[in-house]
Design a protein around this motif. Structure first.
Motif, PDB file in Angstrom:
ATOM      1  N   ASP A  93       0.837  -1.209   0.000  1.00  0.00           N
ATOM      2  CA  ASP A  93       0.000   0.000   0.000  1.00  0.00           C
ATOM      3  C   ASP A  93       0.867   1.252   0.000  1.00  0.00           C
ATOM      4  OD1 ASP A  93      -2.985  -0.894   0.634  1.00  0.00           O
ATOM      5  OD2 ASP A  93      -1.681  -2.119   1.863  1.00  0.00           O
ATOM      6  N   ARG A  94       1.895   1.236   0.833  1.00  0.00           N
ATOM      7  CA  ARG A  94       2.735   2.437   0.963  1.00  0.00           C
ATOM      8  C   ARG A  94       3.484   2.714  -0.337  1.00  0.00           C
ATOM      9  NH1 ARG A  94       6.789   1.890   4.797  1.00  0.00           N
ATOM     10  NH2 ARG A  94       6.966   4.132   4.693  1.00  0.00           N
ATOM     11  N   ALA A  95       3.938   1.648  -0.999  1.00  0.00           N
ATOM     12  CA  ALA A  95       4.648   1.840  -2.268  1.00  0.00           C
ATOM     13  C   ALA A  95       3.696   2.398  -3.331  1.00  0.00           C
ATOM     14  CB  ALA A  95       5.260   0.515  -2.731  1.00  0.00           C
ATOM     15  N   ILE A  96       2.458   1.905  -3.341  1.00  0.00           N
ATOM     16  CA  ILE A  96       1.488   2.417  -4.318  1.00  0.00           C
ATOM     17  C   ILE A  96       1.167   3.877  -4.021  1.00  0.00           C
ATOM     18  CG2 ILE A  96      -0.914   2.289  -5.108  1.00  0.00           C
ATOM     19  CD1 ILE A  96      -0.744  -0.767  -4.777  1.00  0.00           C
ATOM     20  N   ARG A  97       0.938   4.179  -2.751  1.00  0.00           N
ATOM     21  CA  ARG A  97       0.563   5.561  -2.415  1.00  0.00           C
ATOM     22  C   ARG A  97       1.703   6.534  -2.702  1.00  0.00           C
ATOM     23  NH1 ARG A  97      -2.118   3.244   2.409  1.00  0.00           N
ATOM     24  NH2 ARG A  97      -0.373   4.006   3.665  1.00  0.00           N
ATOM     25  N   ALA A  98       2.932   6.024  -2.681  1.00  0.00           N
ATOM     26  CA  ALA A  98       4.071   6.880  -2.998  1.00  0.00           C
ATOM     27  C   ALA A  98       4.211   7.113  -4.503  1.00  0.00           C
ATOM     28  CB  ALA A  98       5.362   6.259  -2.457  1.00  0.00           C
ATOM     29  N   ALA A  99       3.566   6.221  -5.313  1.00  0.00           N
ATOM     30  CA  ALA A  99       3.682   6.364  -6.773  1.00  0.00           C
ATOM     31  C   ALA A  99       3.133   7.720  -7.189  1.00  0.00           C
ATOM     32  CB  ALA A  99       2.923   5.234  -7.463  1.00  0.00           C
ATOM     33  N   ASP A 100       3.817   8.314  -8.138  1.00  0.00           N
ATOM     34  CA  ASP A 100       3.498   9.684  -8.499  1.00  0.00           C
ATOM     35  C   ASP A 100       2.423   9.725  -9.585  1.00  0.00           C
ATOM     36  OD1 ASP A 100       3.682  12.373  -8.429  1.00  0.00           O
ATOM     37  OD2 ASP A 100       5.429  12.491  -9.748  1.00  0.00           O
ATOM     38  N   VAL A 101       1.289   9.053  -9.317  1.00  0.00           N
ATOM     39  CA  VAL A 101       0.193   9.073 -10.287  1.00  0.00           C
ATOM     40  C   VAL A 101      -1.105   9.416  -9.548  1.00  0.00           C
ATOM     41  CG1 VAL A 101       1.222   7.446 -11.910  1.00  0.00           C
ATOM     42  CG2 VAL A 101      -0.165   6.568 -10.040  1.00  0.00           C
ATOM     43  N   PRO A 102      -2.026  10.075 -10.235  1.00  0.00           N
ATOM     44  CA  PRO A 102      -3.260  10.514  -9.570  1.00  0.00           C
ATOM     45  C   PRO A 102      -4.290   9.394  -9.493  1.00  0.00           C
ATOM     46  CG  PRO A 102      -3.234  11.257 -11.852  1.00  0.00           C
ATOM     47  CD  PRO A 102      -1.962  10.482 -11.652  1.00  0.00           C
ATOM     48  N   TRP A 103      -4.123   8.502  -8.497  1.00  0.00           N
ATOM     49  CA  TRP A 103      -5.004   7.341  -8.442  1.00  0.00           C
ATOM     50  C   TRP A 103      -6.339   7.656  -7.765  1.00  0.00           C
ATOM     51  CZ3 TRP A 103      -5.262   7.134  -3.240  1.00  0.00           C
ATOM     52  CH2 TRP A 103      -4.114   7.384  -2.496  1.00  0.00           C
ATOM     53  N   ASP A 104      -7.359   6.925  -8.267  1.00  0.00           N
ATOM     54  CA  ASP A 104      -8.650   6.881  -7.563  1.00  0.00           C
ATOM     55  C   ASP A 104      -8.576   5.730  -6.572  1.00  0.00           C
ATOM     56  OD1 ASP A 104      -9.729   8.904  -9.191  1.00  0.00           O
ATOM     57  OD2 ASP A 104     -10.146   7.415 -10.751  1.00  0.00           O
ATOM     58  N   PHE A 105      -9.281   5.865  -5.482  1.00  0.00           N
ATOM     59  CA  PHE A 105      -9.186   4.893  -4.396  1.00  0.00           C
ATOM     60  C   PHE A 105     -10.317   3.867  -4.460  1.00  0.00           C
ATOM     61  CE2 PHE A 105     -10.288   3.657  -0.012  1.00  0.00           C
ATOM     62  CZ  PHE A 105      -9.085   3.084   0.372  1.00  0.00           C
ATOM     63  N   MET A 106      -9.966   2.596  -4.254  1.00  0.00           N
ATOM     64  CA  MET A 106     -10.977   1.549  -4.041  1.00  0.00           C
ATOM     65  C   MET A 106     -10.666   0.883  -2.703  1.00  0.00           C
ATOM     66  SD  MET A 106     -11.313  -0.280  -7.807  1.00  0.00           S
ATOM     67  CE  MET A 106     -12.627  -1.453  -7.475  1.00  0.00           C
ATOM     68  N   GLY A 107     -11.684   0.791  -1.861  1.00  0.00           N
ATOM     69  CA  GLY A 107     -11.499   0.140  -0.572  1.00  0.00           C
ATOM     70  C   GLY A 107     -11.465  -1.377  -0.724  1.00  0.00           C
ATOM     71  N   PHE A 108     -11.038  -2.066   0.308  1.00  0.00           N
ATOM     72  CA  PHE A 108     -10.953  -3.531   0.254  1.00  0.00           C
ATOM     73  C   PHE A 108     -12.337  -4.161   0.061  1.00  0.00           C
ATOM     74  CE2 PHE A 108     -10.334  -7.767   2.305  1.00  0.00           C
ATOM     75  CZ  PHE A 108      -9.447  -8.265   1.360  1.00  0.00           C
ATOM     76  N   ASP A 109     -13.389  -3.420   0.461  1.00  0.00           N
ATOM     77  CA  ASP A 109     -14.741  -3.949   0.234  1.00  0.00           C
ATOM     78  C   ASP A 109     -15.098  -4.000  -1.252  1.00  0.00           C
ATOM     79  OD1 ASP A 109     -14.717  -1.192   0.106  1.00  0.00           O
ATOM     80  OD2 ASP A 109     -16.775  -0.976   0.815  1.00  0.00           O
TER      81      ASP A 109
END
Ligand code: ZN
Length: 416
Positions: free
Chosen positions: A263-279
């Motif tokens: 998760d931390r590596a993805i959140r550090a990625a420099d791209v404007p991601w939309d979030f999806m929860g584990f649900d």
């Protein structure tokens, strides 16, 4: 290193993949040629128990059509392998429209799309067709032929282990069970193949990489049933490669814990991601995370979130070489972050004398911002790891790694 991933997707496009059968066999054989040494294909017999699941019968479709009695073919599996409900049993009969109707699947709101439908665990047969095709069928009768072949055989999957200096592992998986659809999930197959080739070319990996090409759900469940203890002990981060090929969005689907290394590596990625929860989970992260493994996803347009999803409209026009290359690059960046994720600290309890190491200009000039190297050493406290450093400093990863290695080579910093 560039990889012609779009061409690989074109090469694999027509294979009629499912949980089992010739399409999977051909796909794994293609990947074998592509990836080469270190790659192993495993076969698991139908009927094998894994937890409370059972590996299913092997399924192949040898053709399917709906014809008018005069001979005109209306629907032909050879035109599109989504035309048959996956795991359909065989049928060969003359049918009225009324009798055929319960076996037809379409999407009224997407009149040109053929839906992707499977029935792995309940025996039935069916045809998928566009709403437009359905409305022009007429009343029949029809000659309906479906050469579905369901018999004991085996389920296959591919595995590559790329050893690193440490026994701790990064798990990378994708699924090989979807017939002709591009973003979900030929894109995942070709990006993971490129990642495997790239990792194999790296001379001095820190971690060991476990790379899996599995039929979704039953493949990962089987794999967990045979490797659970090892995975729990060794895997420190994992990524599922799914929906990797279009250019419209970035989507981060968090792990169950939500704050793992992945998760931390993805959140550090420099791209404007939309979030999806584990649900909102949908691929093999369901199994990996329920087993307690730290697995997350960085997708492009994520599963269930784009209009062509699970239909024939998810074709090769949805993905591009650029979309695939950018997704590969972000995964390479995340892996590089994790490989280098040490906590550094200064040897001396103050700013080092950088000029002595040619790391700082020896003339003092008026300036607005401290140089990067001064910014970096400010966080060398033995508690801040490289992912945090990268997230907070807004310095390019290559520049950051270069500065860290120069500081380490000069003996100014050490890591845990
Ligand atoms: Zn899917």
């Amino acid at each position: 290193m560039t990889f012609p991933m779009y061409q690989w997707a074109k090469d694999l496009w027509k294979e009629p993949r499912s949980l089992t059968g010739e399409g999977v066999r051909a796909t794994l054989s293609y990947l074998n040629d592509l990836i080469g040494a270190g790659w192993t294909i495993y076969s698991v017999l139908s009927g094998t128990k894994c937890f409370d699941w059972t590996v299913p019968l092997e399924w192949n479709c040898h053709g399917a059509s709906i014809k008018r009695l005069g001979g005109e073919t209306i629907i032909d599996w050879n035109d599109c392998n989504l035309h048959v409900v996956g795991y359909s049993t065989g049928v060969d009969m003359i049918m009225s429209r009324d009798d055929l109707e319960p076996h037809l699947h379409s999407i009224p709101s997407l009149p040109t799309a053929i839906p992707y439908i499977t029935s792995y665990y309940k025996q039935r047969w069916g045809f998928c067709l566009s709403e437009n095709q359905k409305s022009s069928l007429g009343l029949g009768p029809f000659k309906v032929e479906l050469l579905g072949d369901l018999r004991p055989g085996s389920m296959r999957y591919g595995e590559i282990i790329i050893p690193g200096r440490e026994k701790k592992e990064i798990l990378l998986s994708t699924y090989i069970c979807h017939p002709s659809m591009a973003n979900d999930n030929l894109s995942g197959i070709v990006v993971l193949a490129a990642l495997a080739k790239w990792l194999k070319s790296q001379p001095n990996l820190r971690y060991t990489y476990r790379i899996l090409f599995l039929p979704e759900t039953i493949g990962s469940i089987y794999y967990l049933s045979r490797h659970l203890d090892h995975l729990r002990e060794h895997v420190i981060a994992g990524f599922v490669l799914s929906c990797c090929g279009d250019e419209r969005a970035w989507t981060y689907l968090e792990s169950r814990d939500g704050d793992t290394l992945a998760d931390r590596a993805i959140r550090a990625a420099d791209v404007p991601w939309d979030f999806m929860g584990f649900d909102e989970r949908g691929s093999d992260e369901r199994q990996w995370c329920l087993a307690g493994l730290p697995v997350a996803l960085l997708m492009r347009s994520g599963f269930g979130r784009y209009p062509e999803y699970h239909t024939s409209l998810d074709d090769l026009s949805v993905i591009s070489q650029r979309g695939l290359s950018d997704t590969l690059a972000e995964h390479q960046k995340m892996i590089t972050l994790i490989e280098n994720n040490y906590k550094w600290k200064l040897v001396n309890p103050c700013e080092p004398f950088l000029s002595a190491h040619n790391l700082y200009p020896d003339i003092s000039e008026r300036r607005q911002q401290p140089p990067d190297i001064i910014k970096i050493i400010g966080y060398m406290d033995g508690k801040t790891d490289l992912i945090d450093l990268f997230s907070s400093l807004h310095i390019g990863l290559d520049d950051l790694l270069d500065a860290v290695s120069r500081l380490a080579d000069a003996g100014i910093i050490v890591h845990d």
